[in-house]
Design an enzyme around this catalytic site. Sequence first.
Site, PDB file in Angstrom:
ATOM      1  N   ASP A  93     -24.255 -41.286 -27.349  1.00  0.00           N
ATOM      2  CA  ASP A  93     -25.472 -40.482 -27.200  1.00  0.00           C
ATOM      3  C   ASP A  93     -26.625 -41.174 -26.476  1.00  0.00           C
ATOM      4  O   ASP A  93     -26.896 -42.359 -26.718  1.00  0.00           O
ATOM      5  CB  ASP A  93     -26.038 -40.105 -28.579  1.00  0.00           C
TER       6      ASP A  93
HETATM    7  N1  DQQ Z   1     -23.405 -39.865 -32.574  1.00  0.00           N
HETATM    8  C1  DQQ Z   1     -23.434 -38.551 -33.112  1.00  0.00           C
HETATM    9  C2  DQQ Z   1     -24.711 -38.542 -33.892  1.00  0.00           C
HETATM   10  C3  DQQ Z   1     -24.753 -39.909 -34.461  1.00  0.00           C
HETATM   11  C4  DQQ Z   1     -24.214 -40.750 -33.368  1.00  0.00           C
HETATM   12  C5  DQQ Z   1     -23.375 -37.476 -32.059  1.00  0.00           C
HETATM   13  C6  DQQ Z   1     -23.382 -41.922 -33.806  1.00  0.00           C
HETATM   14  O1  DQQ Z   1     -24.749 -37.560 -34.877  1.00  0.00           O
HETATM   15  O2  DQQ Z   1     -26.074 -40.295 -34.832  1.00  0.00           O
HETATM   16  O3  DQQ Z   1     -22.498 -37.812 -31.024  1.00  0.00           O
HETATM   17  O4  DQQ Z   1     -22.994 -42.690 -32.690  1.00  0.00           O
END
Ligand code: DQQ
Length: 553
Positions: free
Chosen positions: A36
Amino acid sequence: MAGSHHVGSESSLASPSDQPHRTAFHFQPPKNWMNDPNGPMYYNGVYHFFYQHNPFGPLFNPQMYWAHSVSRDLINWTPLNHAFAPTQPFDINGCWSGSATILPGNKPVILYTGLDSEHHQVQNLAVPKDLSDPYLQEWVGYTGNPVINLPDGIQHDDFRDPTTAWLANDGKWRVIIGSQKDKKGIAFLYRSEDFVNWSMHESPLYEVAGTGIWECPDFFPVCVDSNNGVDTSVMNSRVKHVLKVGLYDYTRDYYLIGSYTPEKESFVPQNELTLDALRYDYGKYYASKSFFDPVKNRRILMGWVNESDSETDCIAKGWSGLQSFPRSIWLDQNQKQLVQWPIEEIKMLHENEVSIQNMNLEGGSIHEIVGITASQADVKISFKLTNLEKAEELDMSGIDPQVFCSEMDASKKGKFGPFGLLALASHDLFEQTAIFFRVFQNNGRYTVLMCSDQSRSSTRNGLDKTTYGAFVDIDPQQDEISLRTLIDHSIVESFGGGGKTCITARVYPTLAIGDDARLFAFNYGTESVLISELSAWSVKKARINIEETIGCT
Ligand code: DQQ
């Protein structure tokens, strides 16, 4: 709390010929896993971009770090040390996603999710150690972390991803956090006067039964009468609000447009959150985040574009994950949907412009676009259709466009369509990624369908070659049908209808690589279409996360 790990340098990677799928102008780390986008912001002349990073390998590991890069132009990025590493009781099992907010007095802060020593998801506050450091390289966790604990009745791993906060007239900050209860997706709302003491509002900002956990929510205003963006706290009669949620169960980013009344904490969307609802991107794209850029008064969006190859491939490549090219995002004139467009800074990378005007593309024909580097390109094409009464009759109501595109792949002849582009094509067209349109009519109304067909994108097996599809909300009687596609070795990012419908795909050609890649305009329908305008450029390589002394001037 900055991590001491230095991300590896690009020179540690295999040579470019061994890395035909590494990109040239899309954001990616020097090596290892990225997911992300986190905390994008502009501060004192510098754009900051953080991202979920596993510094130890090219696969996901919950023990996430926040990597940090800075830029002066959103194109060239310099890597810094990690901003957060999982080291404290409140984040020892992972520093997960979160967002930045600029507090009054020009003070940036970050709220992020920590996986604490009991594996509970909690929300932590961090501030720059030294505001006079132009790159804000070190970040310090607040001593009273976590500032928000897991709510009662919510599972320990269902509470994450705080948004950029917004301030209402009552002097209270608001933030939302993604969650779920019994499969009901929830955006919990918290309020605070000092950014440290937060209390949960009695009702969530929004929730929808049956949608599963909401990840990486985003909540921001969009102008009803201009393409300019506005800061997240702007609230007046000239804005509507957008709530974006990532549905974990489907790895898709959906959005709702509606009215927000802070006095009542009510968000009333004009569209519904169903699986057919509006999405930022109908291809491979997730966990996106937007921020307001005060330099150019625009809202910019970036999203995670995962790989479509296997874990073994990622290990061999030594990296995994891209960010979409930054997009400006605004409300369409009809106020029914958002529009996205690559940020104008891409022009810095353009060279070798090729242009064509008013070229008839007969049914069943193909035209090669020569003079540019087809593996690293930006191409815009506009099609004008006449004699639309000849379009095929088909009632598209109830049809899933993605399923339809998969069944009617680029090889299936229609009347108006398929016409569009063949990107990353080998000279014999054996490999090709086809981005195309089909036009249908029903009771005097026209439907435009946009597809991205990856089924022939690589000679290799074992790749996710899902075909994507979506409708484009335009009337081909009034509007030309436009397509813009950014091609960057293993990513094909397409914007249909001037940015009303976006589809991003990952592809791994084996023949159409480097200088062997070709680009074509094609029309396999029986009716001819006019290319009213085509402009294409080679896109130069940007300086992205190549280690050097800081000084991205
Ligand atoms: N990636 C998810 C989120 C979390 C993160 C979404 C963990 O919900 O915080 O891709 O790497």
